[in-house]
Scaffold this motif. Structure first.
Motif, PDB file in Angstrom:
ATOM      1  N   ARG A 489       0.793  -1.233   0.000  1.00 50.14           N
ATOM      2  CA  ARG A 489       0.000   0.000   0.000  1.00 50.14           C
ATOM      3  C   ARG A 489       0.823   1.280   0.000  1.00 50.14           C
ATOM      4  O   ARG A 489       0.424   2.275  -0.583  1.00 50.14           O
ATOM      5  CB  ARG A 489      -0.922   0.020   1.234  1.00 50.14           C
ATOM      6  N   LEU A 490       1.988   1.274   0.682  1.00 50.67           N
ATOM      7  CA  LEU A 490       2.707   2.526   0.926  1.00 50.67           C
ATOM      8  C   LEU A 490       3.333   3.062  -0.359  1.00 50.67           C
ATOM      9  O   LEU A 490       3.990   2.336  -1.114  1.00 50.67           O
ATOM     10  CB  LEU A 490       3.786   2.303   1.979  1.00 50.67           C
ATOM     11  N   LYS A 491       3.126   4.354  -0.607  1.00 48.90           N
ATOM     12  CA  LYS A 491       3.671   5.023  -1.787  1.00 48.90           C
ATOM     13  C   LYS A 491       4.802   5.993  -1.428  1.00 48.90           C
ATOM     14  O   LYS A 491       5.735   6.171  -2.209  1.00 48.90           O
ATOM     15  CB  LYS A 491       2.562   5.791  -2.516  1.00 48.90           C
ATOM     16  N   VAL A 492       4.703   6.634  -0.250  1.00 51.48           N
ATOM     17  CA  VAL A 492       5.675   7.663   0.125  1.00 51.48           C
ATOM     18  C   VAL A 492       6.212   7.338   1.519  1.00 51.48           C
ATOM     19  O   VAL A 492       5.433   7.063   2.440  1.00 51.48           O
ATOM     20  CB  VAL A 492       5.031   9.064   0.121  1.00 51.48           C
ATOM     21  N   LEU A 493       7.532   7.381   1.680  1.00 51.59           N
ATOM     22  CA  LEU A 493       8.168   7.139   2.974  1.00 51.59           C
ATOM     23  C   LEU A 493       9.244   8.193   3.198  1.00 51.59           C
ATOM     24  O   LEU A 493      10.092   8.431   2.337  1.00 51.59           O
ATOM     25  CB  LEU A 493       8.805   5.742   3.026  1.00 51.59           C
ATOM     26  N   GLU A 514       7.145   4.540  -4.123  1.00 51.22           N
ATOM     27  CA  GLU A 514       7.388   5.451  -5.235  1.00 51.22           C
ATOM     28  C   GLU A 514       8.250   6.645  -4.834  1.00 51.22           C
ATOM     29  O   GLU A 514       8.982   7.178  -5.673  1.00 51.22           O
ATOM     30  CB  GLU A 514       6.057   5.945  -5.810  1.00 51.22           C
ATOM     31  N   GLU A 515       8.161   7.076  -3.575  1.00 51.01           N
ATOM     32  CA  GLU A 515       8.938   8.230  -3.134  1.00 51.01           C
ATOM     33  C   GLU A 515       9.625   7.898  -1.811  1.00 51.01           C
ATOM     34  O   GLU A 515       8.987   7.435  -0.871  1.00 51.01           O
ATOM     35  CB  GLU A 515       8.022   9.455  -2.947  1.00 51.01           C
ATOM     36  N   LEU A 516      10.938   8.135  -1.764  1.00 53.44           N
ATOM     37  CA  LEU A 516      11.728   7.873  -0.561  1.00 53.44           C
ATOM     38  C   LEU A 516      12.517   9.120  -0.200  1.00 53.44           C
ATOM     39  O   LEU A 516      13.273   9.656  -1.021  1.00 53.44           O
ATOM     40  CB  LEU A 516      12.691   6.700  -0.785  1.00 53.44           C
ATOM     41  N   TYR A 517      12.336   9.587   1.047  1.00 51.49           N
ATOM     42  CA  TYR A 517      13.021  10.770   1.558  1.00 51.49           C
ATOM     43  C   TYR A 517      13.880  10.345   2.744  1.00 51.49           C
ATOM     44  O   TYR A 517      13.357   9.863   3.749  1.00 51.49           O
ATOM     45  CB  TYR A 517      12.025  11.841   1.990  1.00 51.49           C
ATOM     46  N   LEU A 518      15.191  10.519   2.645  1.00 46.62           N
ATOM     47  CA  LEU A 518      16.125  10.190   3.727  1.00 46.62           C
ATOM     48  C   LEU A 518      16.791  11.474   4.184  1.00 46.62           C
ATOM     49  O   LEU A 518      17.576  12.082   3.442  1.00 46.62           O
ATOM     50  CB  LEU A 518      17.181   9.180   3.252  1.00 46.62           C
ATOM     51  N   LEU A 542      10.705   2.875  -7.526  1.00 48.95           N
ATOM     52  CA  LEU A 542      10.977   4.185  -6.946  1.00 48.95           C
ATOM     53  C   LEU A 542      11.077   5.249  -8.034  1.00 48.95           C
ATOM     54  O   LEU A 542      11.817   5.104  -9.011  1.00 48.95           O
ATOM     55  CB  LEU A 542      12.276   4.128  -6.140  1.00 48.95           C
ATOM     56  N   LYS A 543      10.327   6.330  -7.837  1.00 55.07           N
ATOM     57  CA  LYS A 543      10.325   7.436  -8.788  1.00 55.07           C
ATOM     58  C   LYS A 543      11.031   8.677  -8.236  1.00 55.07           C
ATOM     59  O   LYS A 543      11.623   9.431  -9.007  1.00 55.07           O
ATOM     60  CB  LYS A 543       8.887   7.799  -9.168  1.00 55.07           C
ATOM     61  N   VAL A 544      10.943   8.871  -6.931  1.00 52.32           N
ATOM     62  CA  VAL A 544      11.516  10.062  -6.307  1.00 52.32           C
ATOM     63  C   VAL A 544      12.455   9.618  -5.193  1.00 52.32           C
ATOM     64  O   VAL A 544      12.053   8.862  -4.305  1.00 52.32           O
ATOM     65  CB  VAL A 544      10.424  10.993  -5.749  1.00 52.32           C
ATOM     66  N   LEU A 545      13.697  10.100  -5.233  1.00 52.24           N
ATOM     67  CA  LEU A 545      14.666   9.820  -4.181  1.00 52.24           C
ATOM     68  C   LEU A 545      15.267  11.142  -3.708  1.00 52.24           C
ATOM     69  O   LEU A 545      15.867  11.874  -4.490  1.00 52.24           O
ATOM     70  CB  LEU A 545      15.782   8.902  -4.692  1.00 52.24           C
TER      71      LEU A 545
END
Length: 803
Positions: A489-493, A514-518, A542-545
Motif C-alpha cells: 500500500r505505501l507510496k511515500v516514505l 514510489e517516493e523515498l526521503y532520507l 521508486l520514482k523520487v529519491l
C-alpha cells in the motif's frame, strides 16, 4: 506519644521481615528467651536475700581454712545404720543485744567480699550478653550506610508486590499475542499480506498461517481488569524507581560486607560467652566460706554463708548455655550460607522460564544480595519484583498508558490535511505508538516524530487508506504481517535520522514505494558508502529519491533504478559532492536537485540526460556557467535554477536554450544582462532579484509569455517601456532599487495581480495604474504615502475585494 512511637517501631519490624531469613528470626526468638532468663534472674537477685551467714567455731586466717559442715550436731553412720550424735561445742561470742543488725552487716560484707563476682552478677551478665547479641544481629538495619538502602528496597519491594500491574503482567506476559488483523478473504490474501510476485508460495503460506483468526466472544479468554490512569502512572513511576535503585545499589557491596561483619561478630561473641561461662559457672556454689574482720564486734571472724539462689542460678546458667550453644550453631550455619556460594550474583533464570520475560537482567553486588535474602523469606517477592526489571513489561505498561491517554477522540482532533491534501495524523514526543491510532481508518498520511524504538504492529493493516509514512528520529521495527501490508500500500516514505544506523533496513522491502526521503543532516557517516543503501536497487518502482545528508558521492548502485527513477534530490549541507558519474546513466530523470553541494561548475554528467526537465543547483559555489551551452542537448529542459551562487556573468549562448520556461538567477553577483537572454522566448518566469544589475535591456519586450518577473534588490534606475509590452505579466517585483519614475504604459498590464515597488525613490505614481483592473491593495506593495496620493476612485477600486 509513646504508644505512637512503639506502633511505628512495630510497623518497621514487620516491614523488615522480608530481609530476615529463618536463622535470623530463630536467633531473635532465642535472644528473647535468654533475655527472659536474665530479667527473671535479675529480679530475684534484686528482691530477695542474697547471702545468710553463721559464725564458725574456729578462727581462721584464710577462707580456705574455714570448715563448713552442713550437719554440725548429728550425722548418719552408714555402717551400722544408726544415728550418732556428735558432741556439741558451745558457741560463745560478745553480747551486745544487736544480733540482727550485726549479722545483717556480716551478710553484706560476705556478699561483697566472699561471693564470686560471676555468682553475684550472673543474671546481669545474661542481660548484657543478650543485648550485645541483639545489637550484633540488627546493626545493619540501623547503620547509616545501609539503613537507607534497606528502607528504600523494602518500600519499592512492597509497592511492586502490591501493584495491580504486577498481577496483570505475570498473568499475561507469557501469553502475549499480536494485535489481531481483520480476517481476509482468500482472494485478497495476496494483495494484503504478500507484497509481490517475488515472494515464494511457501512464504505466502507461512504468512497466511501467521494471520490471527478472530476468536468468538463466548470462547475468548477473559482479559485481566484494565488499569486506570492513576494505577498506570504509579506503575510507570515504579519502573523508574527500580531502575535508579538497581543502578545505585549495584555500584558497591556495603550491605553484603556489613551483614558478613555482623555475622562474624555474632559468632565471635558466642565463642567468648561460651568460653568464659563454662569456666565461671562452677563458681556458683551454695556454701560460701567468709573471712570477716568483725571479731571485735561479734567475737568471730570466720563465717559459713549460704547462697540461697545458688542452686537455681546454676540450673539457670546450664539452660542459658544450652540456648547459647544453639545460637552459636545458627551463627555457624549463617557463615556457611554466606561463604559457600556467591551471594553477589543473582540469576533470574527461573523467573525468566516461569514468566516468559526473557529480557530480565541478572543482578550483582548488593542488589543480588538483597534478592538472595528475600528468597529466604519468599521467592514470590523476587518474581514479582522482576516484573519491573523487564523492558518488555515496561513497554506493555507504557503502551497501556498511551492507550488510556490517547483515545480515539483525542487523536481525531489532531487529524488535518497536509500539503498534498491527504488526511494526516502527526504524533510526536510520545513514549510509544498508541494502538488507538489503528482505529482511525481515514488516515492517509501517518507522521511519527521523536518516538523512541517503536514497533509497528500488524494492526497497521487496518489503515487501508494509508499512502504516506514519516519517521522523524523515530527508530522503528515492524512485524512481518505489517511489512507485507506496507509493501503493498505505501507510496511515500520519509525517514529522518541522526546516524545511518538508524535507517530501518526494512524500508528496502517496500517494493511498491514510489517516493523515498532520507533526511540525515547530522549524519557523521557517508550514507552512500555504507550498507544502508546497498539494497536500494530493491525499490524497483521508486520514482523520487531525496537524500538530505552530507554524502561525498552519488550512490553508485543508483544506476539500477534507471528505469523508474524520475526525480533525484541531494541536499548536502555544504559537503562537497565530487563523484557524479552515476547520474549520466539515469536516462529517465526529469528533475535533478543538487543543493548546497559545494559545486564550482555545472556537473557535466547531467548534460546527457535527454529527459531532463528541471535542474536545481541552489546554494553552491558556481562562478561560471560557460558550459550552459551543453544544456541544448536536454531538449525538454524547461526550468533552470542557478540561484544562491556566485555567478557574475551570463554567457551569450544562453539563447540556445529555446525550451526554457523558468530561469532563476536570483542571489548571485550579476551586473550586466546580455540581450541574448531575452531570445529564450518561452520564458514565463524570470527571477533576477538580489544581484547588482543596473540596466534592464529593452529586448525584454520580446518575452511575450512572461508572467513572473523579479528584479528586487538591485541598482536599477528605470524600468524600460518595452517591459510593459509583456501583456501576460501577472507578477512584477522591483522593490529596493533606484526607480524614480514608473511609466504610464503600465496600463498595458491588464493581467497584473501583484506589484511590488516599495523601497524606491518615487515621488508619485501614474494615474494609469488604475487601469490594472486585477491589482488589489493587498498585493500592491508600496509606501502608504504614495498610495494615498492616488485619486480616491483608484484607491477604492484597489481596496475592493476581488470577486
Amino acid at each position: 506519644m509513646l504508644v505512637g512511637d512503639f506502633k511505628e517501631f512495630l510497623e518497621q519490624q514487620i516491614a523488615l521481615k522480608v530481609l530476615k531469613p529463618w536463622w535470623d528470626v530463630f536467633s531473635e526468638y532465642l535472644s528473647v528467651l535468654m533475655m527472659m532468663f536474665g530479667v527473671f534472674g535479675s529480679t530475684l537477685q534484686a528482691t530477695q536475700d542474697k547471702l545468710l551467714c553463721l559464725p564458725s567455731h574456729a578462727s581462721a586466717k584464710h577462707p580456705s581454712e574455714i570448715i563448713c559442715y552442713e550437719f554440725t550436731t548429728q550425722t548418719f553412720n552408714s555402717t551400722n545404720s544408726t544415728l550418732q550424735v556428735l558432741p556439741v561445742q558451745e558457741m560463745k561470742g560478745l553480747k551486745n543485744n544487736l544480733d540482727i543488725q550485726q549479722y545483717s552487716y556480716i551478710n553484706q560484707i560476705c556478699y561483697q567480699e566472699a561471693l564470686h563476682w560471676y555468682a553475684r552478677y550472673f543474671p546481669y551478665s545474661v542481660v548484657i550478653n543478650t543485648l550485645i547479641l541483639m545489637v550484633c544481629g540488627n546493626f545493619w538495619f540501623k547503620f547509616p550506610g545501609t539503613s537507607s538502602k534497606i528502607g528504600h528496597f523494602i518500600s519499592i519491594l512492597q509497592k511492586c508486590f502490591d501493584s495491580p500491574w504486577t498481577t496483570r503482567a505475570l498473568s499475561k506476559v507469557s501469553k502475549l499475542k499480536p494485535f489481531e488483523v481483520p480476517k481476509l478473504k482468500l482472494e485478497d490474501k495476496e494483495c494484503n499480506l504478500v507484497t509481490n510476485a517475488d515472494v515464494s508460495g511457501d512464504e505466502k503460506n507461512e504468512l497466511l498461517k501467521t494471520t490471527p483468526v478472530s476468536v468468538p466472544k463466548e470462547t475468548a479468554a477473559k482479559k485481566p481488569p484494565a488499569l486506570d490512569k492513576k494505577e498506570g502512572e504509579q506503575a510507570k513511576a515504579l519502573f523508574e524507581k527500580v531502575k535508579m535503585f538497581k543502578t545505585h545499589v549495584e555500584e558497591g557491596d556495603i550491605l553484603y560486607s556489613m551483614y558478613v561483619c555482623q555475622s562474624v561478630l555474632k559468632a565471635f561473641t558466642f565463642v567468648l560467652i561460651i568460653v568464659y561461662s563454662v569456666i565461671l559457672v562452677p563458681n556458683i556454689i551454695f556454701t560460701v566460706p567468709c573471712l570477716a574482720e568483725v571479731d571485735n564486734m561479734t567475737g568471730y571472724n570466720s563465717f559459713c554463708c549460704s547462697h540461697t539462689k545458688a542452686s537455681f542460678f546454676f540450673k539457670l546458667a546450664v539452660y542459658y548455655l544450652c540456648f547459647v550453644c544453639i545460637y552459636g550453631l545458627i551463627c555457624m550455619y549463617t557463615l556457611y550460607w554466606l561463604f559457600h556460594q556467591s551471594l553477589k550474583e543473582y540469576s533470574f533464570q527461573h523467573v525468566r522460564q516461569e514468566t516468559g520475560m526473557l529480557d530480565i537482567p541478572d543482578a550483582k553486588n548488593d542488589f543480588a544480595f538483597l534478592l538472595h535474602l528475600t528468597d529466604q523469606y519468599d521467592s514470590l517477592y523476587s518474581k514479582r519484583f522482576a516484573v519491573f526489571l523487564s523492558e518488555v513489561s515496561e513497554s506493555k505498561l507504557m503502551q497501556m498508558n498511551l492507550n488510556h491517554e490517547w483515545t480515539v477522540d483525542r487523536l481525531k482532533q489532531k487529524l488535518q490535511r497536509n500539503r498534498n491534501n491527504l488526511m494526516e495524523l502527526h504524533i510526536s514526543k510520545l513514549s510509544g505508538l498508541p494502538e488507538t491510532v489503528f482505529k482511525l481508518t481515514e488516515i492517509e498520511s501517518l507522521k511519527l516524530e521523536l518516538i523512541d524504538s517503536i514497533k509497528i504492529p500488524s494492526a497497521i493493516s487496518y489503515l487501508t487508506n494509508l499512502e504516506e509514512l514519516s519517521l522523524y528520529k523515530c527508530p522503528a521495527n515492524i512485524d512481518e504481517i505489517g511489512l507485507g501490508f506496507l509493501a503493498n500500500r505505501l507510496k511515500v516514505l520519509a525517514v529522518k535520522f541522526d546516524t545511518d544506523r538508524e535507517i530501518p533496513l526494512w524500508i528496502y522491502k517496500l517494493r511498491n514505494l514510489e517516493e523515498l526521503y532520507l533526511f540525515g543532516s547530522k549524519c557523521h557517516n557517508d550514507i552512500s558508502s555504507g550498507a544502508c543503501l546497498d539494497e536500494l536497487p530493491n525499490l524497483e518502482n521508486l520514482k523520487v529519491l531525496v537524500l538530505k545528508s552530507n554524502i561525498t558521492r552519488v550512490p553508485p548502485n543508483i544506476i539500477y533504478l534507471a528505469k523508474s527513477l524520475q526525480n533525484l534530490c541531494i541536499h548536502n549541507d555544504g559537503t562537497k559532492l565530487t563523484a557524479l558519474n552515476s547520474l549520466k546513466n539515469l536516462n529517465n530523470l526529469t528533475k535533478v536537485e543538487l543543493n548546497h553541494c559545494n559545486l564550482e561548475r555545472i556537473p557535466c554528467a547531467i548534460f546527457s540526460l535527454n529527459s531532463l526537465q528541471e535542474v536545481d543547483l541552489k546554494e553552491n559555489n558556481i562562478r561560471s556557467v560557460e558550459e550552459i551551452l551543453s544544456f541544448q542537448n536536454c531538449s525538454k529542459l524547461n526550468c533552470l535554477k542557478l540561484w544562491y551562487n556566485n555567478i557574475v556573468f551570463i554567457p551569450e549562448h544562453i539563447k540556445k536554450l529555446k525550451s526554457l520556461e523558468s530561469l532563476y538567477l536570483n542571489n548571485n553577483k550579476i551586473m550586466v544582462l546580455p540581450s541574448e537572454l531575452f531570445l529564450c522566448t518561452k520564458l514565463t518566469n524570470l527571477d533576477l532579484s538580489h544581484n547588482e544589475i543596473r540596466v534592464i535591456p529593452r529586448e525584454i519586450g520580446v518575452l511575450q509569455n512572461l508572467q513572473y518577473f523579479a528584479v528586487s534588490n538591485n541598482s536599477i534606475e528605470g524600468l524600460p517601456d518595452n517591459l510593459f509590452f509583456c501583456t501576460n505579466l501577472k507578477i512584477l517585483k522591483a522593490t529596493n532599487n533606484r526607480l524614480t519614475i514608473l511609466s504610464p504604459k503600465i496600463a498595458n498590464l491588464k493581467m497584473l495581480t501583484r506589484l511590488e515597488l516599495a523601497g524606491n525613490k518615487f515621488e508619485a505614481l501614474p494615474l494609469e495604474i488604475g487601469q490594472c483592473s486585477c491589482l488589489r491593495r493587498c498585493d500592491f506593495i508600496i509606501e502608504d504615502t504614495l498610495f494615498t496620493m492616488l485619486p480616491m476612485h483608484i484607491q477604492e477600486q484597489m481596496s475592493k475585494e476581488q470577486s
